[in-house]
Design a protein around this motif. Structure first.
Motif, PDB file in Angstrom:
ATOM      1  N   LEU A  27       0.314  -1.253  -0.121  1.00 53.07           N
ATOM      2  CA  LEU A  27       0.158   0.022   0.056  1.00 53.07           C
ATOM      3  C   LEU A  27       1.234   1.625   0.052  1.00 53.07           C
ATOM      4  O   LEU A  27       0.887   1.788  -0.685  1.00 53.07           O
ATOM      5  CB  LEU A  27      -1.124   0.599   1.416  1.00 53.07           C
ATOM      6  CG  LEU A  27      -2.022  -1.270   0.978  1.00 53.07           C
ATOM      7  CD1 LEU A  27      -2.915  -0.724   2.728  1.00 53.07           C
ATOM      8  CD2 LEU A  27      -2.955  -0.758   0.460  1.00 53.07           C
ATOM      9  N   MET A  28       1.502   1.210   0.595  1.00 54.54           N
ATOM     10  CA  MET A  28       2.832   2.813   1.287  1.00 54.54           C
ATOM     11  C   MET A  28       3.033   2.777  -0.819  1.00 54.54           C
ATOM     12  O   MET A  28       4.456   3.947  -1.346  1.00 54.54           O
ATOM     13  CB  MET A  28       3.926   2.279   2.191  1.00 54.54           C
ATOM     14  CG  MET A  28       4.683   3.551   2.649  1.00 54.54           C
ATOM     15  SD  MET A  28       5.417   3.494   4.241  1.00 54.54           S
ATOM     16  CE  MET A  28       5.863   1.705   4.360  1.00 54.54           C
ATOM     17  N   LEU A  29       4.267   1.542  -1.243  1.00 52.58           N
ATOM     18  CA  LEU A  29       4.914   0.839  -2.162  1.00 52.58           C
ATOM     19  C   LEU A  29       3.759   2.350  -3.222  1.00 52.58           C
ATOM     20  O   LEU A  29       4.178   2.960  -4.258  1.00 52.58           O
ATOM     21  CB  LEU A  29       5.145   0.332  -2.506  1.00 52.58           C
ATOM     22  CG  LEU A  29       6.429   0.271  -2.120  1.00 52.58           C
ATOM     23  CD1 LEU A  29       7.397  -1.849  -2.612  1.00 52.58           C
ATOM     24  CD2 LEU A  29       7.474   0.349  -2.036  1.00 52.58           C
ATOM     25  N   GLY A  30       2.847   1.568  -3.827  1.00 55.35           N
ATOM     26  CA  GLY A  30       1.672   1.865  -4.208  1.00 55.35           C
ATOM     27  C   GLY A  30       0.841   3.905  -4.142  1.00 55.35           C
ATOM     28  O   GLY A  30       1.113   4.849  -4.815  1.00 55.35           O
ATOM     29  N   ASN A  31       0.932   4.050  -2.940  1.00 52.73           N
ATOM     30  CA  ASN A  31       0.552   5.370  -2.212  1.00 52.73           C
ATOM     31  C   ASN A  31       2.332   6.543  -2.780  1.00 52.73           C
ATOM     32  O   ASN A  31       2.039   7.212  -3.545  1.00 52.73           O
ATOM     33  CB  ASN A  31       0.732   5.651  -1.281  1.00 52.73           C
ATOM     34  CG  ASN A  31      -0.521   5.325  -0.749  1.00 52.73           C
ATOM     35  OD1 ASN A  31      -1.649   5.558  -1.731  1.00 52.73           O
ATOM     36  ND2 ASN A  31      -1.032   4.549   0.338  1.00 52.73           N
ATOM     37  N   ILE A  32       3.055   5.649  -2.947  1.00 54.09           N
ATOM     38  CA  ILE A  32       4.455   6.466  -3.568  1.00 54.09           C
ATOM     39  C   ILE A  32       4.647   6.720  -4.555  1.00 54.09           C
ATOM     40  O   ILE A  32       5.269   7.870  -5.377  1.00 54.09           O
ATOM     41  CB  ILE A  32       5.850   6.179  -2.835  1.00 54.09           C
ATOM     42  CG1 ILE A  32       5.872   6.018  -1.320  1.00 54.09           C
ATOM     43  CG2 ILE A  32       6.850   6.659  -3.388  1.00 54.09           C
ATOM     44  CD1 ILE A  32       6.821   5.091  -0.219  1.00 54.09           C
ATOM     45  N   PHE A  33       4.562   5.974  -5.285  1.00 50.83           N
ATOM     46  CA  PHE A  33       4.149   5.503  -7.212  1.00 50.83           C
ATOM     47  C   PHE A  33       3.774   6.662  -7.571  1.00 50.83           C
ATOM     48  O   PHE A  33       3.432   6.692  -8.525  1.00 50.83           O
ATOM     49  CB  PHE A  33       4.386   4.067  -7.218  1.00 50.83           C
ATOM     50  CG  PHE A  33       4.601   4.084  -8.565  1.00 50.83           C
ATOM     51  CD1 PHE A  33       4.200   3.631 -10.049  1.00 50.83           C
ATOM     52  CD2 PHE A  33       5.795   3.345  -9.116  1.00 50.83           C
ATOM     53  CE1 PHE A  33       4.314   3.654 -11.024  1.00 50.83           C
ATOM     54  CE2 PHE A  33       6.125   3.380 -10.288  1.00 50.83           C
ATOM     55  CZ  PHE A  33       5.513   3.691 -11.310  1.00 50.83           C
ATOM     56  N   GLN A  34       1.740   6.584  -6.448  1.00 50.51           N
ATOM     57  CA  GLN A  34       1.208   7.357  -7.321  1.00 50.51           C
ATOM     58  C   GLN A  34       1.466   9.209  -6.884  1.00 50.51           C
ATOM     59  O   GLN A  34       1.517   9.787  -7.785  1.00 50.51           O
ATOM     60  CB  GLN A  34      -0.185   7.448  -6.344  1.00 50.51           C
ATOM     61  CG  GLN A  34      -1.305   7.987  -6.564  1.00 50.51           C
ATOM     62  CD  GLN A  34      -2.019   7.639  -7.793  1.00 50.51           C
ATOM     63  OE1 GLN A  34      -2.821   6.239  -7.495  1.00 50.51           O
ATOM     64  NE2 GLN A  34      -2.152   8.165  -8.738  1.00 50.51           N
ATOM     65  N   MET A  35       2.139   9.593  -6.709  1.00 52.28           N
ATOM     66  CA  MET A  35       2.766  10.616  -5.880  1.00 52.28           C
ATOM     67  C   MET A  35       3.668  11.104  -6.783  1.00 52.28           C
ATOM     68  O   MET A  35       3.651  11.838  -7.454  1.00 52.28           O
ATOM     69  CB  MET A  35       3.109  11.472  -4.466  1.00 52.28           C
ATOM     70  CG  MET A  35       2.254  10.757  -3.708  1.00 52.28           C
ATOM     71  SD  MET A  35       3.364  10.871  -1.544  1.00 52.28           S
ATOM     72  CE  MET A  35       4.307  12.315  -1.719  1.00 52.28           C
ATOM     73  N   THR A 177      -0.032   0.682 -15.054  1.00 54.31           N
ATOM     74  CA  THR A 177      -1.386   1.714 -15.376  1.00 54.31           C
ATOM     75  C   THR A 177      -1.262   3.037 -15.310  1.00 54.31           C
ATOM     76  O   THR A 177      -0.714   3.917 -15.791  1.00 54.31           O
ATOM     77  CB  THR A 177      -3.288   2.015 -14.580  1.00 54.31           C
ATOM     78  OG1 THR A 177      -2.742   1.446 -13.192  1.00 54.31           O
ATOM     79  CG2 THR A 177      -3.357   0.833 -14.906  1.00 54.31           C
ATOM     80  N   SER A 178      -0.015   2.851 -14.490  1.00 60.40           N
ATOM     81  CA  SER A 178       0.738   4.820 -13.422  1.00 60.40           C
ATOM     82  C   SER A 178       1.625   4.821 -15.254  1.00 60.40           C
ATOM     83  O   SER A 178       1.962   5.942 -15.379  1.00 60.40           O
ATOM     84  CB  SER A 178       1.685   4.584 -12.100  1.00 60.40           C
ATOM     85  OG  SER A 178       0.529   4.931 -10.946  1.00 60.40           O
TER      86      SER A 178
END
Length: 453
Positions: A27-35, A177-178
């Motif tokens: 979850l944390m890695l996903g949020n960082i990647f999203q940012m 998808t990012s």
């Protein structure tokens, strides 16, 4: 339903800390990647489309975020219900909850699309959008709301996976998808010269791909959470449980986000350097909060699964350990940013006046985030047991009510200084900590006592 090799994570067994960390890290890695990819989006728009387009995207972010935050509340509600059935090993309940959730998502997506597209003009006028960016903002929002169902379906689908303990594959889909979104941004903007419409189309298309990926996974898995399209129906009892948790969570997120507009208005009084410093601080603040937010989501799933399995002591012990883990990780990050505040703010700007303001806000506020660790994990644990109204009331009273009263009285009766205006965030965090802890004690007794039950 066949389920030879499960990809779900049963959080009712094994080491609590290991379960929480293995769930939280993706979850944390996903949020960082999203940012990171949002930052790339902004760079593409600002450098290759123009200032008006950059302003248009920035001015619409609060509208988009409020819609997404509100819907994500329902994702939390569905996750709590599905986690509970998963913990109970109630296969029929799990099956009915997933089918109800997907059909509810489809219907809500249609409603969000229609209402969103029809109200674009009204929302932009309400926000007093300047005329020189109004057309670009209208184009971006119309396309975005026209395809918002892709994002909503992905968010709900990944919420279903997280409810059964799978936080890894939503991360994989997000990464894929990012990257696709960034590639399409460059293609539509640099090659096809589509301007802001190209940015919006790239975003919408990428979100639809993520929705398709998560639906294909849910439809084709042989695990116990398989989606059966022929069984789609709304179960009234399950729907009521989803709304009882999801609606308060959604309302709280939207109102809190909207109230931060007023905090910004107080900061704006001090000029552009202070505004830029506050913006840099907020970027760092968002980064610091990633671990606590990820662990809070883990607490929701952990508590719900274990209560479903009848393991009440393990559920609340897990909540206590998650709080301790969140505080520990946040304290380490906060210490580093406190010591290297100027260097951290300097990542975003070379303007020394902006760095001075940003470092001041950072050093004043950063350690108060430790109280917010308790707030978020406790609120999520309460939602995991099905109580969403209590956290909503506490957070609205403190994050919105007490914070706004503090800012109003401070700036009119005491002192109107940047440091103390920025301190409005810690005032909300600490008052929330006091009330959230009191509410927890009222329901469960002292945290270390409730963990021993």
């Amino acid at each position: 339903m066949k389920h030879s090799k499960t990809t779900a994570r049963d959080m009712t067994e094994g080491s609590i800390i290991r379960q929480v960390l293995l769930f939280s890290l993706p979850l944390m890695l996903g949020n960082i990647f999203q940012m990171l990819y949002n930052t790339v989006d902004t760079l593409i728009v600002g450098n290759y489309v123009g200032t008006q387009a950059l302003a248009a995207v920035g001015s619409t972010s609060i509208i988009v975020n409020m819609a997404v935050f509100f819907f994500n509340g329902f994702s939390v509600g569905a996750g709590v219900v599905i986690s509970r059935y998963f913990g109970e090993k109630n296969l029929k309940g799990l099956h009915d909850a997933i089918e109800t959730t997907i059909l509810m998502t489809i219907l809500l997506s249609a409603a969000f699309t229609v209402v969103g597209v029809l109200s674009v003009g009204f929302m932009l006028r309400f926000m007093a959008t300047p005329e020189d960016v109004f057309q670009d903002a209208t184009t971006y929002l119309t396309i975005y709301f026209g395809g918002i169902s892709g994002l909503l379906i992905y968010n709900m689908g990944s919420g279903i996976l997280r409810a059964v303990g799978d936080s890894t594959r939503p991360l994989i889909f997000l990464v894929v998808t990012s990257v696709l979104n960034m590639a399409l941004d460059l293609l539509f903007v640099l090659v096809f010269r589509m301007g802001i419409a190209g940015v919006a189309i790239a975003t919408v298309f990428s979100q639809f791909v993520s929705a398709v990926l998560v639906l294909v996974l849910l439809s084709r898995t042989q695990d116990i959470y398989r989606l059966s399209w022929s069984d789609l129906r709304l179960d009234g009892k399950i729907l009521k449980r989803i709304f009882s948790v999801g609606l308060p969570a959604g309302i709280q997120s939207v109102i809190t986000a909207f109230s931060n507009v007023f905090v910004q208005s107080y900061i704006n009084f001090f000029g552009s350097a202070c505004m830029a410093g506050w913006s840099c601080y907020n970027k760092l603040d968002t980064f610091i909060m990633l671990p606590m937010q990820s662990m809070a989501m883990a607490a929701t799933t952990f508590v719900s699964q274990n209560l479903g399995a009848g393991k009440e002591r393990r559920a609340y012990r897990g909540a206590g350990l998650t709080i301790a883990l969140s505080v520990g990780v946040t304290a380490v990050i906060a210490s580093g940013l406190f010591l290297f505040a100027e260097s951290s703010v300097g990542l975003f700007t070379s303007d020394q006046e902006v760095i001075r303001f940003g470092a001041m806000f950072l050093r004043t506020n950063v350690f108060f985030l430790l109280f917010n660790c308790v707030n978020h994990v406790m609120a999520s644990a309460l939602r995991g047991e099905g109580d969403s109204r209590g956290p909503m009331i506490v957070m609205l009273l403190t994050f919105v009510g007490i914070r706004q009263v503090y800012l109003f009285l401070l700036t009119r009766l005491i002192v109107n200084a940047p440091r103390w205006v920025g301190f409005g965030y810690p005032v909300g965090w600490f008052s929330c900590f006091v009330l959230m802890l009191a509410y927890w004690v009222h329901r469960h007794g002292l945290p270390w006592k409730s963990a021993d039950r």
